[in-house]
Design an enzyme around this catalytic site. Sequence first.
Site, PDB file in Angstrom:
ATOM      1  N   ASP A   7      40.024  59.716  17.581  1.00 43.96           N
ATOM      2  CA  ASP A   7      40.885  58.990  16.927  1.00 43.96           C
ATOM      3  C   ASP A   7      41.861  58.325  17.215  1.00 43.96           C
ATOM      4  O   ASP A   7      42.934  59.001  18.653  1.00 43.96           O
ATOM      5  CB  ASP A   7      41.277  59.314  15.842  1.00 43.96           C
ATOM      6  CG  ASP A   7      41.419  58.129  14.232  1.00 43.96           C
ATOM      7  OD1 ASP A   7      40.981  57.046  15.298  1.00 43.96           O
ATOM      8  OD2 ASP A   7      42.748  58.250  14.429  1.00 43.96           O
ATOM      9  N   SER A   8      42.999  57.220  17.932  1.00 38.95           N
ATOM     10  CA  SER A   8      43.653  56.392  18.468  1.00 38.95           C
ATOM     11  C   SER A   8      44.790  57.382  18.145  1.00 38.95           C
ATOM     12  O   SER A   8      45.673  57.562  18.234  1.00 38.95           O
ATOM     13  CB  SER A   8      43.990  55.146  18.066  1.00 38.95           C
ATOM     14  OG  SER A   8      44.509  54.859  16.280  1.00 38.95           O
ATOM     15  N   GLY A  40      43.748  48.975  17.184  1.00 35.38           N
ATOM     16  CA  GLY A  40      43.368  47.892  16.584  1.00 35.38           C
ATOM     17  C   GLY A  40      44.124  46.744  16.913  1.00 35.38           C
ATOM     18  O   GLY A  40      43.680  45.588  16.608  1.00 35.38           O
ATOM     19  N   CYS A  70      36.714  56.824  14.780  1.00 30.11           N
ATOM     20  CA  CYS A  70      37.817  55.765  15.125  1.00 30.11           C
ATOM     21  C   CYS A  70      37.167  54.345  15.405  1.00 30.11           C
ATOM     22  O   CYS A  70      35.832  53.780  16.282  1.00 30.11           O
ATOM     23  CB  CYS A  70      38.381  56.172  15.894  1.00 30.11           C
ATOM     24  SG  CYS A  70      40.051  54.046  16.980  1.00 30.11           S
ATOM     25  N   GLU A 162      50.938  55.667  10.358  1.00 24.38           N
ATOM     26  CA  GLU A 162      51.528  55.943  11.375  1.00 24.38           C
ATOM     27  C   GLU A 162      52.662  56.641  11.504  1.00 24.38           C
ATOM     28  O   GLU A 162      53.297  57.831  11.492  1.00 24.38           O
ATOM     29  CB  GLU A 162      51.326  55.506  12.430  1.00 24.38           C
ATOM     30  CG  GLU A 162      50.087  55.139  13.658  1.00 24.38           C
ATOM     31  CD  GLU A 162      49.227  56.500  13.704  1.00 24.38           C
ATOM     32  OE1 GLU A 162      49.654  57.839  14.311  1.00 24.38           O
ATOM     33  OE2 GLU A 162      47.715  57.102  13.590  1.00 24.38           O
ATOM     34  N   CYS A 194      37.918  51.698   9.012  1.00 22.10           N
ATOM     35  CA  CYS A 194      39.202  52.684   9.204  1.00 22.10           C
ATOM     36  C   CYS A 194      39.850  53.555   8.755  1.00 22.10           C
ATOM     37  O   CYS A 194      40.098  53.829   7.529  1.00 22.10           O
ATOM     38  CB  CYS A 194      40.580  51.213   9.619  1.00 22.10           C
ATOM     39  SG  CYS A 194      42.346  52.017  10.369  1.00 22.10           S
ATOM     40  N   HIS A 196      41.796  55.656   9.137  1.00 22.75           N
ATOM     41  CA  HIS A 196      43.143  55.336   8.694  1.00 22.75           C
ATOM     42  C   HIS A 196      43.214  55.492   7.041  1.00 22.75           C
ATOM     43  O   HIS A 196      44.053  55.970   6.401  1.00 22.75           O
ATOM     44  CB  HIS A 196      44.539  54.988   8.879  1.00 22.75           C
ATOM     45  CG  HIS A 196      44.833  55.207  10.783  1.00 22.75           C
ATOM     46  ND1 HIS A 196      43.553  55.044  11.591  1.00 22.75           N
ATOM     47  CD2 HIS A 196      45.933  55.506  10.744  1.00 22.75           C
ATOM     48  CE1 HIS A 196      44.990  56.383  12.416  1.00 22.75           C
ATOM     49  NE2 HIS A 196      46.128  55.593  12.317  1.00 22.75           N
TER      50      HIS A 196
HETATM   51  N1  DGL Z   1      41.870  54.784  12.940  1.00 20.94           N
HETATM   52  C1  DGL Z   1      40.976  54.197  13.183  1.00 20.94           C
HETATM   53  C2  DGL Z   1      40.116  53.263  12.957  1.00 20.94           C
HETATM   54  O1  DGL Z   1      38.869  53.496  12.330  1.00 20.94           O
HETATM   55  C3  DGL Z   1      41.991  53.161  14.563  1.00 20.94           C
HETATM   56  C4  DGL Z   1      43.368  51.889  13.871  1.00 20.94           C
HETATM   57  C5  DGL Z   1      44.268  51.898  15.072  1.00 20.94           C
HETATM   58  O2  DGL Z   1      44.588  52.482  16.124  1.00 20.94           O
HETATM   59  O3  DGL Z   1      44.151  50.692  14.953  1.00 20.94           O
HETATM   60  O4  DGL Z   1      40.339  52.336  13.111  1.00 20.94           O
END
Ligand code: DGL
Length: 270
Positions: A7-8, A40, A70, A162, A194, A196
């Site tokens: 993931d990011s 994103g 992600c 984050e 997402c 997150h």
């Molecule tokens: N958790 C990620 C997703 O599912 C990335 C979010 C990001 O880095 O902007 O899109």
Amino acid sequence: MAVGVFDSGLGGLTVLDALQRRLPDVPFVYFGDNAHTPYGTRDAEDIFHLTCAGVTRLWDEGCDLVILACNTASAAALRRMQETWVPQDKRVLGVFVPLIEALTERQWGDNSPPREVAVKHVALFATPATVQSRAFQRELAFRAIGVDVEAQPCGGLVDAIEQGDMILAEALVHSHVEALHRRMPRPQAAVLGCTHYPLMEDAFRAALGPDVAVYSQPDRVAASLDDYLTRRPDMRGPGTDSAYLTTGDPIAVGQKATLFLRRKLPFRAA
Ligand code: DGL
């Protein structure tokens, strides 16, 4: 037999947690690109190169199969990676399809033509890059007809999560749901597109109200990987140990991860 999870940043931990509960005997190696989060707000080229770098690092850890936990990477980079970059003996899988199969009442691998499904009005909450890619609508159109999708780019939300600023994150959820409601007053279903966002699932549910079915990814991705590994046990890589890697500060990332998952995760520098 290790499997990689990319993931990011911290969002993929929601998927990792579900994977570890469902498959306790599989060692998972997590890679969070916290130094470059959020993805994103980046362009597709940038997301492609960052994702390839992270996945390469997971291959080095003995993971022949990597889950892109992600949506942004799955939406903006996965197809190009699969078509031009992933070697024959490796696999990279995304997180969209299990969710869309659930939404469209399909079993895994049911490739029959698109058909009418019960749900007609779907709200998609995702990062700006995921919304811009229209990958969700494309995957949905392979499976269902007559579904109206209204996508809400949730600017700022990944950043707030984050940074561990959950008060700001909650305020942002409410304002993004309000913005969505102005364009689609009565969604039947809402997709948290997402990884997150499951960390804010209660706030989404509260803002959306009890009549909206909320679709979140972690358990669905875990069920789908379980099924995949049963069919393809050879895709478990040679790695034997679980590990938690980050491009960010391992202590700060570990502290936030502990807060989110309520257990200690020993992050180290990637
Ligand atoms: N958790 C990620 C997703 O599912 C990335 C979010 C990001 O880095 O902007 O899109």
